[in-house]
Enzyme design. Structure first.
Site, short mmCIF file in Angstrom:
data_model
loop_
_atom_site.label_atom_id
_atom_site.label_comp_id
_atom_site.label_asym_id
_atom_site.label_seq_id
_atom_site.Cartn_x
_atom_site.Cartn_y
_atom_site.Cartn_z
N LYS A 1 0.82 -1.19 0.12
CA LYS A 1 0.06 0.11 -0.02
C LYS A 1 0.82 1.30 -0.09
O LYS A 1 0.55 2.21 -0.81
CB LYS A 1 -0.96 0.13 1.22
CG LYS A 1 -1.85 1.29 1.07
CD LYS A 1 -1.87 1.67 2.98
CE LYS A 1 -2.81 3.06 2.86
NZ LYS A 1 -2.93 3.33 4.45
N ASN A 2 1.66 1.40 0.86
CA ASN A 2 2.47 2.57 0.89
C ASN A 2 3.42 2.95 -0.32
O ASN A 2 3.67 3.98 -0.64
CB ASN A 2 3.40 2.38 2.29
CG ASN A 2 2.78 2.53 3.49
OD1 ASN A 2 1.46 2.96 3.72
ND2 ASN A 2 3.42 2.00 4.64
N ARG B 1 -4.76 10.82 3.35
CA ARG B 1 -3.48 11.33 3.70
C ARG B 1 -2.23 11.32 2.53
O ARG B 1 -1.58 12.07 2.52
CB ARG B 1 -2.82 10.66 5.16
CG ARG B 1 -1.68 11.53 5.48
CD ARG B 1 -1.22 11.13 7.05
NE ARG B 1 -0.19 12.09 7.30
CZ ARG B 1 -0.46 13.29 7.79
NH1 ARG B 1 -1.72 13.63 8.04
NH2 ARG B 1 0.50 14.21 8.35
N ASP C 1 -5.23 8.12 9.23
CA ASP C 1 -5.70 7.46 10.45
C ASP C 1 -5.22 8.57 11.82
O ASP C 1 -4.31 9.48 11.58
CB ASP C 1 -4.53 6.43 10.72
CG ASP C 1 -4.81 5.12 9.94
OD1 ASP C 1 -6.12 4.95 9.86
OD2 ASP C 1 -3.93 4.45 9.56
N ASP D 1 4.25 0.49 11.70
CA ASP D 1 2.95 -0.29 11.26
C ASP D 1 2.85 -1.48 11.81
O ASP D 1 1.57 -2.05 11.73
CB ASP D 1 2.89 -0.18 9.64
CG ASP D 1 2.60 1.28 9.18
OD1 ASP D 1 2.13 2.35 9.85
OD2 ASP D 1 3.03 1.45 7.95
N MET E 1 7.10 6.71 17.51
CA MET E 1 6.91 7.42 16.37
C MET E 1 5.42 8.11 16.60
O MET E 1 5.12 9.48 16.26
CB MET E 1 6.78 7.08 14.86
CG MET E 1 8.22 6.54 14.71
SD MET E 1 8.38 6.12 13.27
CE MET E 1 10.05 5.44 13.28
#
Length: 434
Positions: free
Chosen positions: A22-23, A97, A121, A319, A341
């Site tokens: 996805k990223n 985003r 998110d 993640d 983070m």
């Protein structure tokens, strides 16, 4: 609003094929804006966030030929910059985003870009300073409209420069790299993110004609070129989904083989799971997780409690921390999960505590987990998914629990995992979408 109804406590057995990352998809799809030639991208994950970005590019004027749900050809020849000022753009872009990464390509190619405050998110502070400071270093003017919460960057002339990023932001690095490849002169980016997603983006840009040195390191040197051409690009398997499947196998005591993982791109993820006591066999490019009745968390050499913490690549990706936390609940031993983070990503632990997990939330960043060692299974619960990664972690917990659980707001899970219920049902799960 849709929900999952999960009958837990079932043994799973079979093969799972990870979706495209996805990223990475969000980055490389934005990169098609850098050229007016055709760019074909394969292994695109069929998920809400990626499909929303593709739709957004279509509204912007990109010609899109969707050969299959997982392969598209993009041609950004006739871009409508006026669309960036429309209410429809503000609505679409603010809900996703990842679409912030259209700004770098638009700035480099057209000298201007606009963007509303992005959504995504709700996992804590996710500032955008790195993006805009980088654009300013290249010579752009940044304007923020606080009334509309709208960002504008414009530049008549960009020029290569040296910059030290204030944080190793993945999306910030991607945005600045995409702006720099068409910027005259030499751009040096220090403290750049070097995740496989960024490496893949850089390799794609090089195949389009960009000149980038230092790929895979935190020091990138870019020689600007006047234009880029088309290319073909294949997205990597999603390492977050691979890690989720490893955690699922451990929590349910199941035997699962994850196919075509690109193990060489997983970094320390397999090692981190092995420290949780999970056995894995790597066979060529597949990961086989045998059924385990018990798994025991390592301790440090001096006998102190193991800490699993996220870090910029090549450290452990943040993640997956939600999955590690859930896996720890049924392990033998204790572990401290340290999410450095994002300060809100551990707030879903109250749901796990309601299921019977032994967790102490020390502060917004740290949770101490005392594993149950399968002596007491988790209890079924009715829950709601707060974000993508916590959502899949709760799904894993529900699949290990005794009884019928319900997870509401599963649109959050669908944003990052394609057809997760159908794929898991094929190997023995009992998940019903209601």
């Amino acid at each position: 609003m849709s929900s999952f109804e999960i009958e837990g406590g079932r043994f799973l057995k079979g093969e799972l094929e990870p979706q495209g990352a996805k990223n990475e998809a969000l980055q490389v799809i934005c990169a098609v804006l850098l050229t007016n030639e055709s760019v074909t991208i394969s292994n695109i994950p069929d998920i809400i966030d990626v499909n929303s970005l593709i739709d957004l590019l279509g509204c912007l004027g990109v010609d899109i030929d969707r050969h299959t749900r997982h392969e598209c050809t993009f041609k950004a020849e006739n871009i409508d910059l006026t669309y960036l000022q429309s209410a429809d753009f503000k609505k679409r872009a603010s809900s996703l985003r990842g679409s912030i990464m259209i700004m770098g390509p638009l700035l480099a190619r057209f000298g201007k870009a606009y963007f509303p405050k992005p959504g995504g998110d709700k996992i804590g502070r996710r500032r955008l300073d790195t993006h805009f400071i980088g654009f300013e270093k290249l010579g752009a003017k940044f304007v923020f409209n606080p009334d509309e919460i709208f960002y504008t960057v414009e530049a008549q002339h960009l020029k290569g420069t040296y910059m030290l990023l204030d944080e190793a932001s993945v999306t910030g690095t991607a945005n600045i790299v995409m702006a720099a490849v068409l910027t005259p002169g030499t751009t040096t980016i220090y403290n750049a993110a070097c995740e496989p997603y960024v490496q893949q983006l850089c390799r794609m840009l090089v195949s389009m004609g960009a000149k980038i040195n230092g790929i895979g390191s935190n020091l990138l040197t870019i020689e600007g070129v006047s234009e880029l051409g088309g290319c073909r690009h294949t997205i990597l398997p999603d390492m977050i989904e691979i890690g989720s499947f490893i955690g699922l196998a451990a929590m349910t005591g199941s035997e699962i083989t994850i196919k075509n993982c690109r193990v060489d791109q997983l970094g320390i993820i397999p090692f981190a799971f092995s420290r949780m006591g999970i056995q894995m066999d790597i066979i060529n490019d597949d990961i086989h997780i045998p059924a385990q009745d018990h798994y025991e968390i390592d301790s440090f050499i001096d006998g102190s409690v193991m800490t699993i913490a996220d870090a910029p690549w090549p450290g452990l990706t943040p993640d997956l921390l939600s999955v590690f936390l859930v896996v720890a609940t049924q392990a033998k031993g204790s572990v401290l999960i340290h999410q450095k983070m994002f300060e809100s990503r551990l707030f879903f632990v109250d749901k796990l505590i309601d299921m019977g997990a032994r967790i102490i939330l020390c502060d917004p960043h740290r949770a101490s987990v005392n594993g149950l060692n399968r002596e007491t299974p988790l209890r079924a619960q009715i829950m709601s998914s707060p974000d993508i990664r916590a959502g899949v972690a709760l799904l894993i917990a529900a699949m290990s629990a005794q009884g019928k659980s319900v997870i509401h707001n599963i649109e959050q899970i669908d944003r990052g995992y394609q057809n997760i219920d159908a794929r898991l049902n094929k190997i023995g799960a009992n998940i019903r979408r209601i």
